[in-house]
Scaffold this active site. Structure first.
Site, mmCIF file in Angstrom:
data_model
loop_
_atom_site.group_PDB
_atom_site.id
_atom_site.type_symbol
_atom_site.label_atom_id
_atom_site.label_comp_id
_atom_site.label_asym_id
_atom_site.label_seq_id
_atom_site.Cartn_x
_atom_site.Cartn_y
_atom_site.Cartn_z
ATOM 1 N N PHE A 71 0.809 -1.220 0.000
ATOM 2 C CA PHE A 71 0.000 0.000 0.000
ATOM 3 C C PHE A 71 0.840 1.267 0.000
ATOM 4 C CE2 PHE A 71 -2.287 -3.360 2.199
ATOM 5 C CZ PHE A 71 -3.512 -3.358 1.546
ATOM 6 N N ASN A 90 8.659 7.539 -5.586
ATOM 7 C CA ASN A 90 8.008 6.787 -4.510
ATOM 8 C C ASN A 90 7.275 5.559 -5.024
ATOM 9 O OD1 ASN A 90 8.918 8.606 -2.633
ATOM 10 N ND2 ASN A 90 6.939 9.554 -2.240
ATOM 11 N N TYR A 139 -0.022 10.447 -11.010
ATOM 12 C CA TYR A 139 -0.413 9.427 -10.043
ATOM 13 C C TYR A 139 -0.927 8.178 -10.751
ATOM 14 C CZ TYR A 139 -3.394 6.878 -6.795
ATOM 15 O OH TYR A 139 -4.009 5.878 -6.075
ATOM 16 N N LEU A 186 -14.553 13.258 -1.004
ATOM 17 C CA LEU A 186 -15.832 13.932 -0.808
ATOM 18 C C LEU A 186 -16.474 13.637 0.548
ATOM 19 C CD1 LEU A 186 -18.141 15.692 -1.873
ATOM 20 C CD2 LEU A 186 -19.105 13.636 -2.947
ATOM 21 N N SER A 202 -18.050 22.381 -1.510
ATOM 22 C CA SER A 202 -18.096 22.864 -2.891
ATOM 23 C C SER A 202 -18.584 21.752 -3.812
ATOM 24 C CB SER A 202 -16.709 23.330 -3.336
ATOM 25 O OG SER A 202 -16.271 24.433 -2.573
#
Length: 323
Positions: A71, A90, A139, A186, A202
Site C-alpha cells: 500500500f 516513490n 499518479y 468527498l 463545494s
C-alpha cells in the site's frame, strides 16, 4: 493456518484496515511505513511495526514471510501534477526495490493496491478491466507502470500477484478511518461541514449529463475492500498476474452523498456551486465481475448510508469503537 505477512503502508487508511483484518484471522503482521502520511497510532494492536521506507524493504524482508500486501505510495492526484518526480520515485522506484527484495528473499506472493485512475476518462461505464488505460495524472500513470512492472515480474520470475484497482474507498472500520492532509475525498469533506469545521462543501459543476447534474462515483466500504485483499492472497498461481476492479457497481452523485450525510448526521450541510474541475469525468462506476468470479468477493456493505455512518462515527470521535 497462521501465516506471516508484510504490509507496506500499513499505518495509512486502507493498509491499517487490511492489517487489522489479517490479525483478526490469526495471522502475524509486520507493518512497514515511513509515517510520511500514515500514523503510528493507526498500526493495529498486535502488529509488529517497522518505521522505514519501502525502498529499504530488503533490510527486513526474509523467507519467513508468506506474502506482501503493498500500500506504500504517494496518492494525491493534484500533488502528482505539481511534483511528478516524487510520484515516480516513490511509487515506481519504491515498488522496483520491493520486488527486488521479494525476489532475493524468495517471497513469491503479492497483492498490490492499484487504482481506477489507471483508466483515465472512460469510454463506457461500468468500466471493465479490459477498458483502455489512459491515465490523466502522474499518479495514475505511476500506478499503471507498477501494474505493468508486476506483470513482467510474474512472467519472468514466477511471482503470483493480484492488482486491485480501487474506485472510491470510503467509510471506516472502528478506529481506522480517513485522515488525509490535505483532505480531498468527498465524504470526509462533507462530514467536516457537518462537524462545523468547514463552512460549506463545494459542488464542482452541476451541468453534467447525470440525473441531478453532478458527478457520479462508485463508493466502496473500506472493510469490503479489506475482505477482497484477503481473498486475493490465494487467488492466483505462480506466474499469474490478475487485475481486478473493486467497486460496488453502483454510482452515487455528489448531491446524493451530501443528502445522505444530512440524513445520517442530522446536521445541515451548506453547499456552494463551483466551476467544473478539469478532467472530472461525469460518471465513474466499476464493473467488479472479475472480482466476483475470480476472488469470490461480493460487497457486504453496499448501502451509502452505512458507509457514511461508519465514517461519521470515526470523524466525530477521532476514532470509533473497536469492531
Amino acid at each position: 493456518m497462521t501465516r506471516r505477512y508484510l504490509v507496506t503502508g500499513g499505518a495509512g487508511y486502507v493498509g491499517s484496515v487490511v492489517a487489522a483484518h489479517l490479525l483478526e484471522r490469526g495471522h502475524r503482521v509486520t507493518v512497514l511505513d515511513d509515517l510520511s502520511t500514515g500514523f503510528a497510532e493507526a498500526v493495529p494492536e498486535g502488529a509488529e511495526f517497522v518505521e522505514g521506507r519501502v525502498q529499504n524493504a530488503g533490510r527486513w524482508l526474509d523467507g519467513s514471510y508468506d506474502a506482501v500486501l503493498h500500500f506504500a505510495a504517494s496518492s494525491q492526484v493534484g500533488e502528482s501534477v505539481e511534483k511528478p518526480e516524487k510520484y515516480w520515485e516513490n511509487n515506481v522506484g519504491g515498488t522496483t526495490a520491493l520486488l527486488a527484495a521479494m525476489r532475493a528473499a524468495g517471497v513469491r506472493r503479492l497483492v498490490f493496491s492499484s487504482t481506477a485512475a489507471t483508466y483515465g476518462e472512460p469510454e463506457a461505464v461500468p468500466i471493465p478491466e479490459t477498458a483502455r488505460t489512459a491515465p490523466t495524472s502522474p499518479y495514475g500513470a505511476t500506478k499503471l507502470a507498477v501494474d505493468h512492472m508486476i506483470g513482467g515480474e510474474c512472467t519472468a520470475h514466477g511471482l503470483a500477484a493480484v492488482s486491485l484497482r480501487y474506485f472510491n474507498v470510503a467509510g471506516a472500520y472502528g478506529p481506522y478511518g480517513e485522515r488525509h492532509d490535505p483532505e480531498s475525498h468527498l465524504i470526509p469533506l462533507v462530514l467536516q461541514v457537518a462537524l462545523g469545521r468547514r463552512e460549506a462543501v463545494s459542488v464542482y459543476g452541476e451541468d453534467y449529463p447525470t440525473p441531478d447534474g453532478t458527478c457520479v462515483r462508485d463508493y466502496i466500504h473500506v472493510a469490503d475492500l479489506a475482505e477482497a485483499h484477503l481473498l486475493a492472497l490465494d487467488a492466483v498461481a505462480a506466474g499469474e498476474h490478475l487485475v481486478c476492479n473493486l467497486g460496488n457497481g453502483n454510482g452515487f452523485s455528489v448531491r446524493e452523498v451530501i443528502e445522505t450525510v444530512r440524513k445520517v448526521t442530522g446536521h445541515p450541510v451548506p453547499e456552494v456551486t463551483a466551476p467544473r474541475r478539469p478532467g472530472d469525468p461525469a460518471v465513474l462506476v466499476a464493473s467488479a465481475d472479475t472480482a466476483r468470479e475470480r476472488l469470490g468477493w461480493t460487497p457486504s456493505r453496499p448501502d451509502l448510508a452505512d458507509v457514511v455512518a461508519d465514517a461519521w462515527a470515526f470523524a466525530r470521535n477521532g476514532e470509533g469503537e473497536r469492531p
